[in-house]
Design an enzyme around this catalytic site. Structure first.
Site, mmCIF file in Angstrom:
data_model
loop_
_atom_site.group_PDB
_atom_site.id
_atom_site.type_symbol
_atom_site.label_atom_id
_atom_site.label_comp_id
_atom_site.label_asym_id
_atom_site.label_seq_id
_atom_site.Cartn_x
_atom_site.Cartn_y
_atom_site.Cartn_z
ATOM 1 N NE ARG A 194 1.288 -5.288 12.214
ATOM 2 C CZ ARG A 194 1.530 -5.456 10.846
ATOM 3 N NH1 ARG A 194 1.985 -4.870 10.160
ATOM 4 N NH2 ARG A 194 1.480 -6.998 10.604
ATOM 5 C CB THR A 228 -0.581 0.083 1.496
ATOM 6 O OG1 THR A 228 -1.814 -1.886 1.384
ATOM 7 C CG2 THR A 228 -1.947 0.956 1.108
ATOM 8 C CB CYS A 276 -5.064 -2.329 6.615
ATOM 9 S SG CYS A 276 -3.905 -3.173 5.889
HETATM 10 C C1 UDX Z 1 -8.532 -5.163 6.482
HETATM 11 C C2 UDX Z 1 -9.090 -4.581 4.807
HETATM 12 O O1 UDX Z 1 -10.908 -5.604 5.281
HETATM 13 C C3 UDX Z 1 -8.677 -5.446 3.982
HETATM 14 O O2 UDX Z 1 -9.085 -5.698 2.892
HETATM 15 C C4 UDX Z 1 -6.582 -4.327 3.941
HETATM 16 O O3 UDX Z 1 -6.474 -5.461 2.812
HETATM 17 C C5 UDX Z 1 -6.311 -4.402 5.401
HETATM 18 O O4 UDX Z 1 -6.781 -3.711 6.119
HETATM 19 P P1 UDX Z 1 -7.765 -6.676 8.379
HETATM 20 O O5 UDX Z 1 -6.403 -5.110 9.234
HETATM 21 O O6 UDX Z 1 -6.846 -7.957 8.389
HETATM 22 O O7 UDX Z 1 -8.127 -6.069 6.645
HETATM 23 O O8 UDX Z 1 -8.671 -6.724 8.992
HETATM 24 P P2 UDX Z 1 -10.898 -6.917 8.890
HETATM 25 O O9 UDX Z 1 -11.200 -7.782 9.092
HETATM 26 O O10 UDX Z 1 -11.382 -5.890 7.883
HETATM 27 O O11 UDX Z 1 -10.804 -5.346 9.951
HETATM 28 C C6 UDX Z 1 -10.610 -4.687 9.997
HETATM 29 C C7 UDX Z 1 -10.820 -3.709 11.858
HETATM 30 O O12 UDX Z 1 -12.203 -3.552 12.009
HETATM 31 C C8 UDX Z 1 -10.945 -5.243 12.985
HETATM 32 O O13 UDX Z 1 -9.854 -4.357 14.427
HETATM 33 C C9 UDX Z 1 -12.220 -5.596 13.258
HETATM 34 O O14 UDX Z 1 -12.036 -5.310 14.736
HETATM 35 C C10 UDX Z 1 -12.406 -3.998 13.011
HETATM 36 N N1 UDX Z 1 -13.978 -4.335 12.249
HETATM 37 C C11 UDX Z 1 -14.387 -4.849 11.705
HETATM 38 C C12 UDX Z 1 -14.980 -3.529 13.813
HETATM 39 O O15 UDX Z 1 -14.645 -3.147 14.863
HETATM 40 N N2 UDX Z 1 -16.512 -3.952 13.011
HETATM 41 C C13 UDX Z 1 -16.342 -4.002 11.973
HETATM 42 O O16 UDX Z 1 -18.083 -4.187 11.369
HETATM 43 C C14 UDX Z 1 -15.528 -5.007 11.014
#
Ligand code: UDX
Length: 446
Positions: free
Chosen positions: A333, A121, A266
């Site tokens: 992280r 990214t 991310c």
């Molecule tokens: C994210 C993006 O989804 C992905 O497309 C990108 O490439 C990298 O960042 P990731 O960081 O692996 O992926 O996790 P993700 O499942 O998206 O969750 C991110 C955060 O949001 C987590 O802390 C999760 O607990 C939180 N979350 C997610 C919520 O609090 N509520 C939700 O409804 C969904």
């Protein structure tokens, strides 16, 4: 096709393994020699469901190999993926030093046509920067070699990385040469055959799609989290609000779950980087800034609530369930657990903590607070003389806890469920002073 993937972090490793599984010949490169050695043995240094099996299979098929020799990997490949880290610099911008180091190596070593693909990214304009860096090296060598840059951002989620890479919602390809585009299409034939949609655009747009997507999802989470704080105050139920909102096709139910805030590698990094990119060109990203602010505030608000309900935290012991930023990953992280634990300790609490996978990294991230934290062997040990349980991460193994076993060990019986995983469990309200999240409290025992 012969492919080099530079960087064996989450993105690079998963990309490499999937490309090998698509029958390409993949060489993965990393400067970390220990990591390369363990990957050569088929050992995955991260916890990612399904990855190790796929890696072992493709090592046996001789479709993937690992090396720290970047020069030969570059020379022997027609496509080179740059998948190194872009950690946040002090000012929130993405630190491009690793990406540009790779670009220099490419410029020093290419001898024939290559497609250079940015998978990391990277801020908008990095494709051009990588191109200029390679050209600069080629000029120094006085050897004009043809190459093209492509932007192909990664959208995988940790914990579901393999699944996301095999079945992505879409593949975005930013290009400025038909020759490179055709090579990319050939590379992804397997995905085209599965009717996965492709978006072909210019490099800058492709780079921005990644930031815009992540920032939008972060905004969505911060929005519902803010709604959840209000819902608690006015007696509304956020889960039902999300459910009904999500039934509107224009909104969709995904990423509308309230909780302790987004974390991970991310969203926190990319939202801050997007604000910085805006600042650099005089455009304030006010909506994204508000999402970042709300996300930080959420963790303070949670600790304030716990403190108020428990009538102060001084001398209290809090049992924490879940440290990783989400389930099925060992990644801690920017996990909400880190800030929540720090705030709890700063308010006088002691911590018992357990996480199925995130303990090692959490110990390191909380190293200045570890004299107040007892890291436990399992989910039941956290209840030892605890005044409250605070469930931070929704690991499935926490769903069916033996509640009586937990309660028996505790000094008091508060239970704060920050992910509402015990929503349907009527027992919990009888056993504990149970506080779901984003809904008015209805503790039966007071
Ligand atoms: C994210 C993006 O989804 C992905 O497309 C990108 O490439 C990298 O960042 P990731 O960081 O692996 O992926 O996790 P993700 O499942 O998206 O969750 C991110 C955060 O949001 C987590 O802390 C999760 O607990 C939180 N979350 C997610 C919520 O609090 N509520 C939700 O409804 C969904």
């Amino acid at each position: 096709m012969n492919i080099a993937v530079i960087g064996t972090g989450y993105v690079g490793l998963v990309q490499g393994v999937i490309m090998a599984d698509f029958n390409h010949n993949v060489t993965c490169v990393d400067i970390d020699i220990d990591k390369i050695k363990s990957l050569q043995r088929g050992e995955v240094p991260i916890y990612e469901p399904g990855l190790e099996e796929l890696l072992k299979k493709n090592i046996l098929r001789k479709k993937i190999s690992f090396t720290s020799n970047i020069k030969s990997a570059i020379k022997n490949s027609e496509i080179i993926f740059i998948a190194v880290g872009t950690p946040p610099a002090m000012d929130g911008s993405a630190d491009l030093q690793y990406v540009l180091n790779v670009a220099r190596e490419i410029g020093k070593n290419i001898e024939n046509y290559k497609v250079i693909v940015n998978k990391s990214t990277v801020p908008i304009g990095t494709g051009k920067l990588v191109k200029d860096t390679i050209e600069h090296e080629l000029k120094k060598r006085n050897s004009p070699v043809e190459f093209n840059i492509v932007s192909n951002p990664e959208f995988l989620r940790e914990g579901k990385a393999v699944e996301d890479c095999l079945n992505p919602d879409r593949v975005v390809i930013g290009y400025n040469s038909i020759k490179a585009l055709n090579i990319m299409k050939e590379l992804y034939t397997k995905l085209e055959e599965k009717n996965i949609p492709f978006v072909f655009t210019n490099i800058e747009t492709s780079e921005m799609i990644k930031y815009a997507s992540n920032a939008f999802l972060a905004v969505k989470i911060s929005f519902i989290n803010e709604i959840s704080l209000l819902a608690e105050k006015v007696g509304a139920n956020t889960d039902d609000i999300s459910l009904a909102m999500g039934m509107d096709n224009r909104i969709s139910p995904k990423f509308l779950k309230c909780g302790p805030g987004y974390g991970g590698s991310c969203f926190p990094k990319d939202t801050k980087a997007l604000v910085k990119i805006g600042d650099n060109v005089g455009e304030e990203m006010s909506v994204v800034k508000a999402a970042i602010y709300a996300n930080e505030k959420q963790k303070f608000k949670i600790v304030e609530k716990i403190k108020k309900e428990m009538n102060g935290l001084n001398g209290k012991t809090i049992g924490i369930l879940g440290l990783s930023f989400k389930p099925d990953t060992d990644d801690v992280r920017d996990a909400p657990s880190i800030d929540i634990i720090k705030h709890l300790i700063n308010n006088g609490a002691k911590i018992n903590a357990y996480c199925p996978k995130g303990m090692k990294e959490a110990k390191w991230r909380l190293r200045n607070f570890n004299n107040k934290i007892l890291y436990c062997e399992n989910e039941y040990e956290v209840s030892n003389k605890a005044d409250s349980i605070v469930l931070i991460t929704e690991w499935s193994q926490f769903e069916n806890l033996d509640l009586n076993k937990i309660k028996k060990n505790m000094r008091d019986n508060f239970y704060f469920d920050l992910r509402n995983i015990h929503n349907k469990n009527t027992e919990i309200k009888k056993t504990f002073k149970y506080f779901p999240f984003g809904k008015k409290n209805h503790p039966i025992i007071s």
